[in-house]
Design a protein around this motif. Structure first.
Motif, short mmCIF file in Angstrom:
data_model
loop_
_atom_site.label_atom_id
_atom_site.label_comp_id
_atom_site.label_asym_id
_atom_site.label_seq_id
_atom_site.Cartn_x
_atom_site.Cartn_y
_atom_site.Cartn_z
N ASN A 139 -11.23 -4.69 1.19
CA ASN A 139 -11.72 -5.02 -0.13
C ASN A 139 -10.82 -4.15 -1.23
N ARG A 140 -10.43 -5.15 -1.99
CA ARG A 140 -9.24 -4.61 -2.97
C ARG A 140 -9.76 -3.60 -3.77
N ALA A 141 -11.07 -3.67 -4.21
CA ALA A 141 -11.70 -2.59 -5.06
C ALA A 141 -11.60 -1.29 -4.35
N THR A 142 -12.24 -1.22 -3.28
CA THR A 142 -12.01 -0.10 -2.39
C THR A 142 -10.87 0.35 -2.24
N LEU A 143 -10.22 -0.24 -1.79
CA LEU A 143 -8.60 0.35 -1.63
C LEU A 143 -8.15 0.83 -2.95
N LYS A 144 -8.40 0.26 -4.05
CA LYS A 144 -7.79 0.86 -5.28
C LYS A 144 -8.50 2.44 -5.44
N THR A 145 -9.80 2.29 -5.27
CA THR A 145 -10.47 3.48 -5.75
C THR A 145 -9.88 4.76 -4.80
N ALA A 146 -9.54 4.28 -3.51
CA ALA A 146 -8.88 5.22 -2.55
C ALA A 146 -7.31 5.68 -3.12
N GLY A 147 -6.76 5.10 -3.86
CA GLY A 147 -5.31 5.22 -4.33
C GLY A 147 -4.47 4.50 -3.54
N ILE A 150 -3.49 1.16 -3.07
CA ILE A 150 -2.80 0.01 -3.80
C ILE A 150 -1.81 0.44 -4.43
N PHE A 151 -0.57 0.17 -4.04
CA PHE A 151 0.54 0.42 -4.93
C PHE A 151 0.99 -0.91 -6.02
N ALA A 152 0.96 -1.91 -5.40
CA ALA A 152 1.53 -3.14 -6.15
C ALA A 152 0.72 -4.30 -5.59
N GLU A 153 0.52 -5.45 -6.19
CA GLU A 153 -0.03 -6.65 -5.93
C GLU A 153 0.61 -7.70 -6.36
N GLY A 154 0.22 -8.77 -5.97
CA GLY A 154 1.11 -10.19 -6.26
C GLY A 154 2.22 -10.26 -5.56
N ILE A 155 2.07 -9.89 -4.21
CA ILE A 155 3.14 -9.77 -3.50
C ILE A 155 2.84 -10.96 -2.35
N ARG A 156 3.87 -11.56 -1.99
CA ARG A 156 3.83 -12.97 -0.96
C ARG A 156 4.10 -12.12 0.23
N LEU A 213 0.96 -1.12 0.07
CA LEU A 213 -0.12 0.15 0.07
C LEU A 213 0.90 1.29 -0.10
N ARG A 214 0.46 2.36 -0.82
CA ARG A 214 1.17 3.71 -0.56
C ARG A 214 0.04 4.52 -0.26
N LEU A 215 0.64 5.14 1.23
CA LEU A 215 -0.34 6.18 1.75
C LEU A 215 0.33 7.35 1.95
N PRO A 216 -0.67 8.38 2.12
CA PRO A 216 0.13 9.79 2.16
C PRO A 216 0.70 10.12 3.65
N SER A 217 1.89 10.41 3.56
CA SER A 217 2.53 10.41 5.07
C SER A 217 1.64 11.51 5.88
N ASN A 218 1.10 12.62 5.15
CA ASN A 218 0.15 13.46 6.12
C ASN A 218 -1.24 13.13 6.46
N GLY A 219 -1.36 11.73 6.13
CA GLY A 219 -2.77 11.07 6.48
C GLY A 219 -2.97 11.05 8.06
N LEU A 221 4.34 1.27 -9.61
CA LEU A 221 2.90 1.58 -9.31
C LEU A 221 1.99 0.82 -10.20
N GLY A 222 0.86 -0.03 -9.66
CA GLY A 222 0.01 -0.82 -10.64
C GLY A 222 0.73 -2.30 -11.05
N GLY A 223 2.01 -2.59 -10.60
CA GLY A 223 2.46 -3.84 -11.07
C GLY A 223 1.86 -4.75 -10.26
N ASN A 224 1.67 -6.04 -10.97
CA ASN A 224 1.34 -7.11 -10.28
C ASN A 224 2.51 -8.26 -10.35
#
Length: 482
Positions: free
Chosen positions: A235-243, A245-251, A221-227, A284-287
């Motif tokens: 929910n993956r779709a919700t996380l993506k909509t919020a911006g 999710i940085f990368a997927e397919g990570i063990r 995940l990539r989160l704003p440091s001022n958050g 960003l966006g990589g699987n």
């Protein structure tokens, strides 16, 4: 690093679970969430040894206490070194006197189980922790300690909390762990490891039928440091909509670091099958393939004709093999219709042993003239750092360096760990960019015989290595300069 040169918990899963065991288990069952999944810590080793006359090592201090040491980080403003205990204690290191001072604990930041520590360019401390919930669920908590204006006091606040999500009740609950701050301080990148070994169903004793990975697992995940008080839905779709999710397919990318050119890299811990561990260029966006591609090869469980009895890469000493998690699996999820990013190939000479899936023999990739993605199986690569200041001698200038947690066998395959590879070392990673698609690298051992090294930090030409095993030493590795 110039344009062409980037200039593989207790054991490998500390990197997930945190019910770590401090003894050797003959199976690779538990590693660092802190995952240390399964290999417990090694017996107390002799002092680490340099493999080059121009690299010097000295012990700074031992950090052994009731709670294990799990992370080390510097304040970029003044190069002050800190280390983190699993119980949330943060100690400041005095390099001159080889002493440390407790400066923060859970009474300050309110996290009782921590796995991630990073410090931003303005001195803000970021901590990543996890909390157990009812019904075998967990949630992540990410806090920050910001410097109060006009003082050196920190005010702690919650940057983000996750929804509760199901653990698997196995050694593969990697949970939230690694964190890194972007060079400009605008974002933090946080790893949330998988809840499975290789994408198998883990129902948590029937609480969560047919459950494999969930929305919050196996991603970065990539989160704003001022958050402040951000909510991370399961929910993956919700996380993506919020911006987020940085990368997927990570063990389980337990450690990440930015190279001098701004590219982000991560070390990836593999499963209880003799599949190689990875170094990835994270974008960003990589699987990155999990659970369909692991260590540059296909996970055979996704195929309808898979018969584990014929799988030469299954070692019966490992937990997932003993538990029967490798099985014919007709409902395994279909591979997504996206490009899966491959690990960075290792051209040797070190950390590149593999088991041939055809004849079951252990071989050396570089001796055979083969590239290899990326490290010997079960090494548990951690502690990634770069010479971002470009102060080291030309041979190492602006390059990467990496630790490996798990004790191995330098000549054979007598342990449940790396084969024909001693591991527990510091590797020099000489990376070269290949167009715009990937990198390649040469891995060379430069220091050997650490005791479960778990994290590292770099200040100038000195690399500071933190051990999880033995007396949990902090060792200073002095590299040659220009």
């Amino acid at each position: 690093m110039n344009s062409t040169k980037l200039s593989k918990q207790d054991k490998r899963r500390f990197i997930g679970n945190l019910s770590l065991k401090r003894c050797f288990i003959a199976a690779k069952a538990l590693l660092l969430t802190i995952v240390i999944l399964n290999y417990g810590t090694s017996a107390v080793n002799a002092a680490p040894q340099s493999l080059r006359a121009d690299i010097k090592i000295r012990l700074i201090l031992n950090t052994l206490s009731d709670s294990p040491s799990v992370r080390i980080a510097k304040d970029p403003r003044n190069n002050t070194l800190y280390y983190l205990k699993r119980n949330g204690e943060i100690y400041r290191v005095n390099l001159g006197s080889s002493t440390s001072t407790l400066v923060y604990n859970s009474s300050n930041h309110n996290i009782g189980e921590t796995q991630g520590l990073a410090i931003g360019p303005n001195g803000t401390i970021y901590l990543v922790g996890n909390a157990d919930l009812v019904n075998n669920q967990t949630k992540a908590i990410i806090v920050k300690g910001e410097i109060q204006s006009g003082t050196q006091q920190r005010i702690w606040s919650i940057l983000a909390k996750s929804a509760g999500y199901p653990k698997s009740k196995t050694a593969y609950d990697h949970r939230f762990n690694g964190v890194v701050v972007s060079p400009d301080g605008s974002f933090i990148y946080v790893n949330s490891g998988s809840r499975t070994d290789h994408g198998e169903v883990q129902s948590s004793d029937g609480l969560y039928p047919n459950t494999r990975e969930v929305g919050l697992t196996a991603c970065i995940l990539r989160l704003p440091s001022n958050g402040k008080n951000l909510f991370l839905a399961n929910n993956r779709a919700t996380l993506k909509t919020a911006g987020y999710i940085f990368a997927e397919g990570i063990r389980n990318t337990f450690d990440m670091a930015f190279a001098p050119n701004g590219d982000l890299f991560g070390t990836e811990n593999g499963p209880d099958r003799d599949m190689s561990e990875e170094l990835n260029w994270l974008r960003l966006g990589g699987n990155y393939g999990f659970p369909w591609r692991i260590g540059g090869t296909d996970n055979p469980q996704q195929f309808p004709n898979y018969n584990p009895a014929n799988d030469r890469l299954l070692d019966p000493r490992f937990n997932a093999v003993q538990k029967g998690y490798f099985r014919n699996d007709p409902t395994f999820p279909i591979r997504p219709n996206v490009t899966l990013i491959e690990p960075i190939p290792n051209l040797g000479p070190d950390a590149d042993s593999y088991r041939d899936p055809v004849d079951g023999k252990v071989k050396d990739a570089s001796v055979l003239g083969q590239s290899f993605s990326s490290f010997t199986a079960h090494r548990s690569p951690l502690g990634l750092v770069f010479d971002t200041q470009g102060v080291m001698s030309p041979e190492f200038n602006r390059d990467g360096f990496m630790l490996s947690w798990t004790p191995g066998d330098s000549t054979g395959e007598t342990v449940a760990g790396p084969f024909k590879d001693p591991s527990q070392d510091l590797l020099h990673l000489n990376l070269t960019k290949v167009g715009t698609t990937n990198y390649k690298f040469n891995a060379t051992r430069i220091v050997k015989d650490f005791s479960n090294p778990i994290d590292s930090e770099i200040i100038g030409n000195k690399i500071y290595v933190l051990e999880y095993g033995g007396n949990e030493g902090i060792w200073e590795v002095t590299m040659p300069t220009q």
